[in-house]
Scaffold this motif. Structure first.
Motif, mmCIF file in Angstrom:
data_model
loop_
_atom_site.group_PDB
_atom_site.id
_atom_site.type_symbol
_atom_site.label_atom_id
_atom_site.label_comp_id
_atom_site.label_asym_id
_atom_site.label_seq_id
_atom_site.Cartn_x
_atom_site.Cartn_y
_atom_site.Cartn_z
ATOM 1 N N GLU A 1 0.728 -0.970 0.062
ATOM 2 C CA GLU A 1 -0.047 0.149 0.116
ATOM 3 C C GLU A 1 0.859 1.220 0.085
ATOM 4 O OE1 GLU A 1 -3.241 0.140 2.562
ATOM 5 O OE2 GLU A 1 -3.810 -1.930 2.331
ATOM 6 N N ARG B 1 -0.038 5.055 0.255
ATOM 7 C CA ARG B 1 -0.436 5.390 1.662
ATOM 8 C C ARG B 1 0.659 5.625 2.465
ATOM 9 N NH1 ARG B 1 -4.725 2.301 5.761
ATOM 10 N NH2 ARG B 1 -4.595 3.737 7.290
ATOM 11 N N ASP C 1 2.640 8.966 1.540
ATOM 12 C CA ASP C 1 1.707 10.237 1.398
ATOM 13 C C ASP C 1 2.226 11.164 2.641
ATOM 14 O OD1 ASP C 1 -0.371 12.194 1.796
ATOM 15 O OD2 ASP C 1 -0.989 11.123 0.059
ATOM 16 N N GLY D 1 0.359 10.556 5.657
ATOM 17 C CA GLY D 1 0.376 9.067 6.129
ATOM 18 C C GLY D 1 1.454 8.791 6.819
ATOM 19 N N SER E 1 1.164 -1.335 -4.944
ATOM 20 C CA SER E 1 0.076 -0.330 -4.594
ATOM 21 C C SER E 1 -1.232 -0.754 -5.450
ATOM 22 C CB SER E 1 0.236 0.928 -4.364
ATOM 23 O OG SER E 1 -0.699 1.889 -3.899
ATOM 24 N N ARG F 1 -5.103 9.715 -5.124
ATOM 25 C CA ARG F 1 -5.289 8.174 -4.176
ATOM 26 C C ARG F 1 -6.660 8.066 -4.345
ATOM 27 N NH1 ARG F 1 -3.410 9.080 1.391
ATOM 28 N NH2 ARG F 1 -4.412 7.103 1.363
#
Length: 221
Positions: free
Chosen positions: A141, A144, A147, A150, A172, A206
């Motif tokens: 992932e 995420r 980011d 994140g 991802s 996203r």
């Protein structure tokens, strides 16, 4: 193999840094776990009771980290036939779990560690785990994880403790243009990851995936 596996496995086994984009449930986990085992088998055995993973897999949630660890345990069932005495072991590190139990499992065998960043950093800060042997680094992932809203700061801190001659793989379901430069910075100096995509277009924000060609594509950037 699943389409993402068919594309990713040759590149990962060749030692390429990689961005693999495919929808959830497409088989991404084995696309990085199988090359991880090959990578580990090429390395010198770990010192006994040393929490020094060779392959480190970061995930944003406890549930995903546990799922990855469980999947690894399945494929490592007969790994005692290799060069690592007692076989290759996978363990899981995550917040909210029993820290003492996780440390015990790390000491039993930690060739592959699937972890959430917070608990992993706690262990690293206390000297309970070292990344001096880590040369295979995966972000699941990854959009995420990278980011700024994140785990970007945590990932950057952990990355700086990993050996520079590492192989880095990002997997991802979506991929934001905003994280591409940071992803590049995590790779070996001078390396730019090969990007592969299975299914619909995965670039852009996203929030979702753009409509596009449904066929498999291999995009090298």
């Amino acid at each position: 193999p699943m389409p993402i596996q068919a594309q990713a496995l040759p590149l990962a086994l060749a030692g390429c840094d990689l961005v693999g984009l495919a929808e959830t449930g497409s088989g991404k986990t084995l696309a990085y776990l199988l090359p991880a085992i090959t990578h580990i088998e090429a390395q010198q055995p770990l010192k006994r009771f040393a929490a020094t993973p060779i392959a480190l897999i970061l995930a944003p949630t406890r549930e995903l980290a546990v799922q990855i660890s469980n999947e690894a345990a399945k494929v490592l069932h007969s790994s005692d036939c290799g060069r690592h005495y007692g076989g290759v072991w996978a363990t899981c590190v995550y917040g909210g779990g029993n820290a003492g139990e996780q440390l015990r499992k790390l000491s039993w065998g930690s060739h592959i560690v699937a972890a959430t960043p917070g608990r992993l950093m706690d262990f690293a800060d206390k000297g309970d785990i070292s990344f001096e042997r880590t040369t295979y680094f995966v972000l699941d992932e990854a959009d995420r994880m990278l980011d700024m809203e994140g785990f970007q700061g945590d990932v950057d801190t952990i990355s700086k403790q990993i050996r520079p001659e590492r192989q880095v793989l990002f997997f991802s379901a979506t991929w934001s243009n905003q994280v591409q430069d940071f992803a590049n910075s995590l790779c070996r100096e001078g390396s730019k990851p090969v990007r592969i995509s299975v299914g619909r277009s995965h670039s852009g924000g996203r929030s979702g995936m753009d409509d596009g060609d449904q066929a498999e594509r291999l995009v090298r950037e």
